[in-house]
Write a protein that holds these residues in place. Structure first.
Motif, PDB file in Angstrom:
ATOM      1  N   HIS A  32       0.809  -1.221   0.000  1.00 11.48           N
ATOM      2  CA  HIS A  32       0.000   0.000   0.000  1.00 11.48           C
ATOM      3  C   HIS A  32       0.845   1.275   0.000  1.00 11.48           C
ATOM      4  O   HIS A  32       0.340   2.362  -0.252  1.00 11.48           O
ATOM      5  CB  HIS A  32      -0.911   0.034   1.236  1.00 11.48           C
ATOM      6  N   PHE A  33       2.117   1.152   0.283  1.00 10.44           N
ATOM      7  CA  PHE A  33       3.014   2.287   0.496  1.00 10.44           C
ATOM      8  C   PHE A  33       3.287   3.016  -0.822  1.00 10.44           C
ATOM      9  O   PHE A  33       3.478   2.382  -1.863  1.00 10.44           O
ATOM     10  CB  PHE A  33       4.330   1.763   1.083  1.00 10.44           C
ATOM     11  N   PRO A  34       3.369   4.352  -0.810  1.00 13.04           N
ATOM     12  CA  PRO A  34       3.654   5.107  -2.034  1.00 13.04           C
ATOM     13  C   PRO A  34       5.143   5.059  -2.390  1.00 13.04           C
ATOM     14  O   PRO A  34       5.830   6.090  -2.467  1.00 13.04           O
ATOM     15  CB  PRO A  34       3.190   6.521  -1.679  1.00 13.04           C
ATOM     16  N   ALA A  35       5.634   3.863  -2.618  1.00 12.13           N
ATOM     17  CA  ALA A  35       7.063   3.641  -2.805  1.00 12.13           C
ATOM     18  C   ALA A  35       7.633   4.391  -4.000  1.00 12.13           C
ATOM     19  O   ALA A  35       8.699   5.002  -3.906  1.00 12.13           O
ATOM     20  CB  ALA A  35       7.339   2.137  -2.933  1.00 12.13           C
ATOM     21  N   ALA A  36       6.941   4.362  -5.129  1.00  7.84           N
ATOM     22  CA  ALA A  36       7.469   5.020  -6.328  1.00  7.84           C
ATOM     23  C   ALA A  36       7.565   6.530  -6.137  1.00  7.84           C
ATOM     24  O   ALA A  36       8.455   7.175  -6.698  1.00  7.84           O
ATOM     25  CB  ALA A  36       6.601   4.686  -7.538  1.00  7.84           C
ATOM     26  N   LEU A  42      14.471   2.224  -6.019  1.00  6.72           N
ATOM     27  CA  LEU A  42      13.325   1.363  -5.726  1.00  6.72           C
ATOM     28  C   LEU A  42      13.551  -0.030  -6.272  1.00  6.72           C
ATOM     29  O   LEU A  42      13.920  -0.199  -7.435  1.00  6.72           O
ATOM     30  CB  LEU A  42      12.054   1.957  -6.343  1.00  6.72           C
ATOM     31  N   LEU A  43      13.355  -1.022  -5.423  1.00  3.20           N
ATOM     32  CA  LEU A  43      13.304  -2.430  -5.829  1.00  3.20           C
ATOM     33  C   LEU A  43      11.910  -2.942  -5.517  1.00  3.20           C
ATOM     34  O   LEU A  43      11.330  -2.559  -4.491  1.00  3.20           O
ATOM     35  CB  LEU A  43      14.321  -3.271  -5.060  1.00  3.20           C
ATOM     36  N   PHE A 111      18.208   5.448   1.578  1.00  5.11           N
ATOM     37  CA  PHE A 111      19.082   5.033   0.488  1.00  5.11           C
ATOM     38  C   PHE A 111      18.320   4.149  -0.497  1.00  5.11           C
ATOM     39  O   PHE A 111      18.533   4.239  -1.708  1.00  5.11           O
ATOM     40  CB  PHE A 111      20.281   4.258   1.066  1.00  5.11           C
ATOM     41  N   LEU A 112      17.413   3.321   0.026  1.00  7.54           N
ATOM     42  CA  LEU A 112      16.708   2.345  -0.791  1.00  7.54           C
ATOM     43  C   LEU A 112      15.319   2.116  -0.225  1.00  7.54           C
ATOM     44  O   LEU A 112      15.140   2.075   0.991  1.00  7.54           O
ATOM     45  CB  LEU A 112      17.481   1.014  -0.785  1.00  7.54           C
ATOM     46  N   VAL A 113      14.340   1.951  -1.115  1.00  7.20           N
ATOM     47  CA  VAL A 113      13.002   1.507  -0.741  1.00  7.20           C
ATOM     48  C   VAL A 113      12.746   0.195  -1.464  1.00  7.20           C
ATOM     49  O   VAL A 113      12.946   0.102  -2.681  1.00  7.20           O
ATOM     50  CB  VAL A 113      11.920   2.542  -1.117  1.00  7.20           C
TER      51      VAL A 113
END
Length: 134
Positions: A32-36, A42-43, A111-113
């Motif tokens: 559900h997270f707005p990762a982009a 992003l991976l 650094f990374l999501v």
């Protein structure tokens, strides 16, 4: 395949974890997270849940001193089973609970999501890399 490495730790993830420095953060985001929107890097690992991935990451990534772990707080401040699993995956690190928008702000500096396939709400964790002692 590598021996002694959890199979959830795919090559690109290992490369990013290795490139991280002291106090750099990795966010393990639920579906559900707005990762982009928040990610610089992003991976996507849609077949993995966040607690399992966090446990695998903790086999190769030393945790920073406090705060080692941030979790997204629920509106009523109730800790959910998925959050208990995330804490257990770190070996019991005491989490810093952040409201949703504060968590998003912290995630923007990560650094990374890694966006997982975790469908349970509030199944997000931010962990910081500690010092690797040789």
């Amino acid at each position: 395949m590598l021996t002694g490495i959890d199979p959830l730790l795919v090559g690109p993830l290992l490369a990013h974890l290795d490139a991280m420095g002291h106090s750099d953060a990795v966010v393990l985001a639920d579906a559900h997270f707005p990762a982009a929107r928040v990610a610089t890097r992003l991976l996507e690992l849609p077949a993995v849940g966040t607690p399992a991935l966090l446990a695998a990451i903790c086999t190769v990534l030393p945790l920073d001193d406090a705060p080692a772990l941030d979790l997204m707080d629920t509106p009523d401040h109730t800790r959910l089973p998925v959050q208990d699993e995330l804490i257990a995956a770190t070996g019991g690190a005491e989490p810093r609970m952040l409201d949703r928008f504060a968590f998003y702000t912290e995630a923007q500096g990560a650094f990374l999501v890694v966006r997982t396939g975790e469908t349970r709400t509030y199944g997000n964790a931010l962990v910081r890399k500690g010092v690797v002692h040789a």
